[in-house]
Design an enzyme around this catalytic site. Structure first.
Site, PDB file in Angstrom:
ATOM      1  N   HIS A  63       1.634   4.399  -3.234  1.00 21.15           N
ATOM      2  CA  HIS A  63       1.778   5.899  -3.176  1.00 21.15           C
ATOM      3  C   HIS A  63       2.630   6.450  -3.993  1.00 21.15           C
ATOM      4  O   HIS A  63       2.547   7.274  -4.934  1.00 21.15           O
ATOM      5  CB  HIS A  63       1.887   6.416  -1.786  1.00 21.15           C
ATOM      6  CG  HIS A  63       0.515   6.455  -1.102  1.00 21.15           C
ATOM      7  ND1 HIS A  63      -0.312   7.000  -1.256  1.00 21.15           N
ATOM      8  CD2 HIS A  63       0.382   5.828   0.309  1.00 21.15           C
ATOM      9  CE1 HIS A  63      -1.385   7.034  -0.409  1.00 21.15           C
ATOM     10  NE2 HIS A  63      -0.891   5.957   0.705  1.00 21.15           N
ATOM     11  N   HIS A  89       0.713  -1.231   0.037  1.00 20.33           N
ATOM     12  CA  HIS A  89      -0.085   0.157  -0.025  1.00 20.33           C
ATOM     13  C   HIS A  89       1.095   1.366  -0.095  1.00 20.33           C
ATOM     14  O   HIS A  89       0.704   2.162  -0.919  1.00 20.33           O
ATOM     15  CB  HIS A  89      -0.936   0.176   1.199  1.00 20.33           C
ATOM     16  CG  HIS A  89      -1.586   1.359   1.400  1.00 20.33           C
ATOM     17  ND1 HIS A  89      -3.047   1.292   1.207  1.00 20.33           N
ATOM     18  CD2 HIS A  89      -1.394   2.423   1.621  1.00 20.33           C
ATOM     19  CE1 HIS A  89      -3.410   2.484   1.302  1.00 20.33           C
ATOM     20  NE2 HIS A  89      -2.699   3.126   1.978  1.00 20.33           N
ATOM     21  N   GLU A  90       1.842   1.258   0.921  1.00 17.56           N
ATOM     22  CA  GLU A  90       2.765   2.494   0.848  1.00 17.56           C
ATOM     23  C   GLU A  90       3.492   2.785  -0.322  1.00 17.56           C
ATOM     24  O   GLU A  90       3.477   3.644  -0.862  1.00 17.56           O
ATOM     25  CB  GLU A  90       3.776   2.436   1.997  1.00 17.56           C
ATOM     26  CG  GLU A  90       3.203   2.169   3.602  1.00 17.56           C
ATOM     27  CD  GLU A  90       2.248   3.444   3.545  1.00 17.56           C
ATOM     28  OE1 GLU A  90       2.088   4.476   3.159  1.00 17.56           O
ATOM     29  OE2 GLU A  90       1.078   3.111   4.358  1.00 17.56           O
TER      30      GLU A  90
END
Ligand SMILES: *[C@@H]1O[C@H](CO)[C@@H](O)[C@H](O)[C@H]1NC(C)=O
Ligand SMILES: *[C@@H]1O[C@H](CO)[C@@H](O)[C@H](O)[C@H]1NC(C)=O
Ligand SMILES: *[C@@H]1O[C@H](CO)[C@@H](O)[C@H](O)[C@H]1NC(C)=O
Ligand SMILES: *[C@@H]1O[C@H](CO)[C@@H](O)[C@H](O)[C@H]1NC(C)=O
Length: 792
Positions: free
Chosen positions: A561, A557-558
């Protein structure tokens, strides 16, 4: 000399406030500012009519096609007051052959920082474009129009008030985490609205603060709003003149961005590196909400402990804060060279595809060298791109005649992973496990039952295993995204780019067990050419503590970004996914990719962050499910009170993509691996069972590589869509970009399948929104129908 004295004063001050950075008991909620204007004239258009007068044809230079199209669109030729420049991060996608051209507007010779046109050009045709250029006459004086900062805070207050009234009646909201939503709104207010009024007091005649407008005053006023340290903010207000005096500005002549004068400002309180500043215009919305006007601003890049801001502050006093994007994003509020086999490293890790330790045991895995994505493997980069030797520090100095620096620790071309127990911003020499010459990263991981006193110490014992896992997952994500088109030229994260374009020296800096908090994670994405920062935390949700580094979904998820921020609006524009629907989708893509990577052939619902948070349902309101009873999110859900925060919005977007994914799998089947086959010795990529047969046209030109299974194809469409969509995309823009990606890659074979997925969750062709504010709110209408062409 004065500067040095001040530095000491400020440092002492910092240490007074270290309390603010001590790990807290509950979830870590970073203060984060984020607001700005929505441009009523902005839009994204696919398949536009082409201007007739251009005779360049299919072989025309894509930049000439783009310029011709833009000049026709704008209806004027570049003049002294109105023009644009072609940004040098424009590029041609290797696989699709689409050239992504980014234009930045210039008015009176200054950049309009939020005036962008992105054109997607192929074979002499503009396939689609987004346009947020300012449309009015060039201003002759500084405008003193709207104040988006105050407007945002007033709107938040109104929303909060309304929600507090509604939530007592609305059982559904309550039963689906309504209280969470109040907390979210309160957090947004606390983050953004502290001292929102203060800048207005600045520069007012008779006020004790300086009345002159200057870059230092403007910056100080931003820092007052930005610092999470309440006492420091008060002191800055109280002793503004002294803080301003201690700042020193120098002009920087940058080879790349020589269109606006650039400055570096030193000795700025609560920052961790000199602030970059440029002069330009920002658009603010007129009172009737129909047009924008231009405001002369300083554009600041401010790196702080927990934030990395891009902020536009009025250049003329009163120095209003007009827009802010935080390049940092949180995970969640809780609750062609063949290498010798012998040089490969091995790692004892939770294998790729296993989301977290609850799913199984660790295994030994190889350095999974994808010769296309990581030609030098994961443990080598040139001495010339080595930040340690560039700093001239430590033992790291280039031996004569050596090109590569080969490491035996978790430093490589794609990521530098290490502990960050202090929770500070230093990383160059932080502790990293060293596996010795044979590069066997086999470290114990057997956390024992602990009590609270010992929990942190117990977790730290496994730092070797944890850093190894973080290094492994980050490299795998790098290689995977590379193969779907997140390469050097489109802005990926690498120290060295192998001469393949893009800006280098920007590997991911990955902090394991970051000591600045618990129960979260975040990622900071500066523009291409500057290192991305990933910070992973421990979770004190269970005994023994759970380590976020071991939950692949959170790491993915990170890292996503970084992917979405660099691909949307171009590699050098990190300000495109700041708030509202676009900021929300920035979260949603991360959940979608994390979920797709962990998925298996047999359908299942998936939570997000369930292991780390020690909660069966995970950290979102709902688990991802195609069943509307289990996850009822639709486009209209965004109207709900509390859907102002980017995570709530993102959850709706990820759910929509989850449903689209299921439809694509239903049609095209499922691939057990998301990784395409390795290239052959001659560099060509075999179709294998992975790609559709490559189409060759009458002239012998090869078409793009297109994954053939539902899950792999959608990953490709989503990444290609990111490249096509404009800066600050809406849900509609992102949906249309995915549909256009399908047209570019397959000729549009999946038009109706994609629409059936979007329509299933209300995002059909006639879905609409009225009265949307830049940051949230509005009234949406779902459309569950298909376009006429797809109705049976
Ligand atoms: C160092 O890395 C480079 C690039 O991967 C490789 O070609 C070389 O063989 C490595 N050298 C050693 C001693 O492992
Ligand atoms: C916590 O556990 C450690 C070792 O297991 C023990 O020495 C210590 O006394 C315990 N502390 C408390 C407060 O129970
Ligand atoms: C990590 O591994 C090194 C050997 O590479 C070892 O010396 C060190 O003690 C280990 N750290 C911990 C906390 O176990
Ligand atoms: C959807 O979920 C509900 C609640 O768990 C269940 O009763 C229903 O059978 C499910 N529907 C389908 C089509 O699986």
């Amino acid at each position: 000399m004065r500067g040095i004295v001040t530095a000491a004063v400020v440092l002492a001050f910092l240490s007074n406030h270290v309390a603010g950075h001590q790990p807290e008991e509950g979830a870590r909620r970073r203060k984060s500012l984020g607001f700005g204007s929505k441009h009523p004239q902005a839009g994204f258009r696919t398949n536009p009519p082409q201007p007739s007068s251009f005779s360049g044809g299919a072989t025309a230079c894509p930049f000439a096609t783009a310029k011709h199209f833009a000049d026709d669109l704008l209806g004027y030729l570049p003049s002294e007051t109105h023009s644009y420049r072609v940004r040098d991060d424009s590029y041609t996608d290797k696989n699709t052959g689409v050239t992504h051209v980014y234009l930045r507007q210039l008015v009176n010779g200054y950049e309009v920082m939020d005036g962008d046109i992105n054109l997607n050009v192929k074979d002499g045709v503009v396939l689609s474009y987004g346009n947020s250029f300012f449309t009015g006459p060039a201003p002759t004086e500084a405008s003193t129009g709207a104040n988006p900062h105050i407007e945002y805070c007033e709107a938040l207050e109104a929303e909060l008030l309304q929600h507090q009234q509604v939530s007592t009646q609305d059982q559904e909201v309550l039963s689906t985490g309504g209280n969470n939503h109040v907390a979210e709104l309160e957090h947004l207010m606390e983050s953004n609205c502290h001292h929102a009024e203060v800048p207005l007091a600045f520069g007012r005649p008779g006020a004790s603060q300086p009345t002159e407008h200057s870059v230092e005053n403007a910056l100080l006023q931003f820092m007052i709003a930005a610092t999470p340290k309440v006492d420091l903010a008060k002191d800055m207000i109280h002793r503004a003149g002294e803080y301003v005096k201690e700042m020193s500005s120098i002009f920087v002549h940058d080879l790349h961005d020589n269109h606006s004068p650039a400055m570096q400002i030193h000795n700025v309180p609560d920052t961790v590196s000199p602030v970059k500043a440029r002069v330009g215009y920002t658009q603010v919305v007129s009172e009737d909400g129909e047009r924008t006007s231009l405001e002369l601003v300083y554009k600041f890049e401010v790196e702080m402990q927990d934030n990395w801001y891009e902020a536009s502050v009025a250049a003329v006093a009163p120095h209003k804060v007009l827009s802010v994007v935080d390049w940092a994003s949180d995970a969640a509020p809780v609750p062609t060279q063949k290498r010798k086999e012998s040089t490969r490293a091995t790692y004892n890790i939770f294998p790729w595809g296993m989301n977290d330790p609850s799913e199984g045991d660790r295994k030994i895995a190889d350095e999974n060298v994808d010769s296309l994505a990581s030609p030098a493997g994961w443990h080598a980069f040139p001495w010339a791109n080595d930040p340690q030797s560039l700093q001239g520090s430590g033992s790291s100095k280039a031996p004569k005649g050596e090109f590569w620096r080969n490491t035996t620790s978790t430093m490589g071309n794609n990521v530098w992973a290490h502990e960050d127990w202090e929770g500070q911003n230093n990383w160059l020499h932080n502790y990293r496990p060293d596996a010795g010459a044979d590069k066997v990263f086999d470290f114990p991981y057997k956390p024992h039952d602990t009590n609270k006193t010992d929990a942190l110490g117990e977790a730290k014992k496994y730092i070797n295993a944890t850093v190894t896992q973080l290094f492994y997952t980050t490299n795998m994500v790098h290689d995977l995204y590379y193969r779907y088109g997140f390469d050097e030229i489109s802005g990926n994260f690498q120290q060295y780019n192998f001469g393949r374009g893009g800006r280098e020296n920007d590997a991911v800096i990955a902090n394991a067990q970051d000591g600045s908090g618990y129960n979260n994670a975040n990622f900071m994405t500066p523009p291409d050419g500057q290192n991305g920062r990933c910070r992973m935390y421990l979770w004190n949700t269970a005994m023994p503590y759970r380590d976020g580094d071991l939950e692949a979904g959170i790491v993915i998820h990170e890292l996503s970004h970084g992917l979405s921020t660099r691909l949307t609006g171009g590699p050098s524009n990190s300000g495109c996914l700041g708030w509202g629907e676009s900021g929300g989708m920035g979260e949603g893509w991360g959940d979608y990719l994390a979920t797709t990577i962990r998925s298996t052939k047999k359908y299942k619902d998936y939570p997000m962050g369930a292991w780390a948070a020690n909660r069966e349902g995970g950290i979102r309101n709902y688990v991802y499910s195609t069943n509307s009873t289990i996850n009822p999110s639709t486009y209209k859900t965004l109207d709900k009170p509390g859907y102002w925060g980017v995570h709530a919005i993102g959850e709706v977007w990820a759910e929509i993509l989850f449903v689209v994914n299921a439809k694509m799998i239903e049609k095209h089947g499922y691939s057990d691996t998301l990784f395409p086959p390795s290239p052959l010795e001659d560099g060509t990529i075999p179709e294998g069972d992975f790609y559709l047969p490559i189409k060759v046209d009458a002239k012998g030109n090869k078409g793009p590589l297109v994954p053939k299974h539902g899950n792999t194809l959608l990953v490709q469409l989503v990444l290609t869509g990111m490249k096509l969509q404009p800066c600050n995309p809406t849900f509609f823009d992102a949906r249309d970009a995915i549909i256009q990606a399908d047209k570019v890659l397959t000729g549009g074979e999946n038009l109706c399948t994609l629409w059936s997925g979007f329509s299933d969750r209300g995002l059909g062709p006639d879905a609409k929104v009225e009265g949307r504010l830049p940051w949230g709110g509005g009234i949406r209408t779902n459309d569950f129908d298909l376009p006429t062409a797809c109705r049976k």
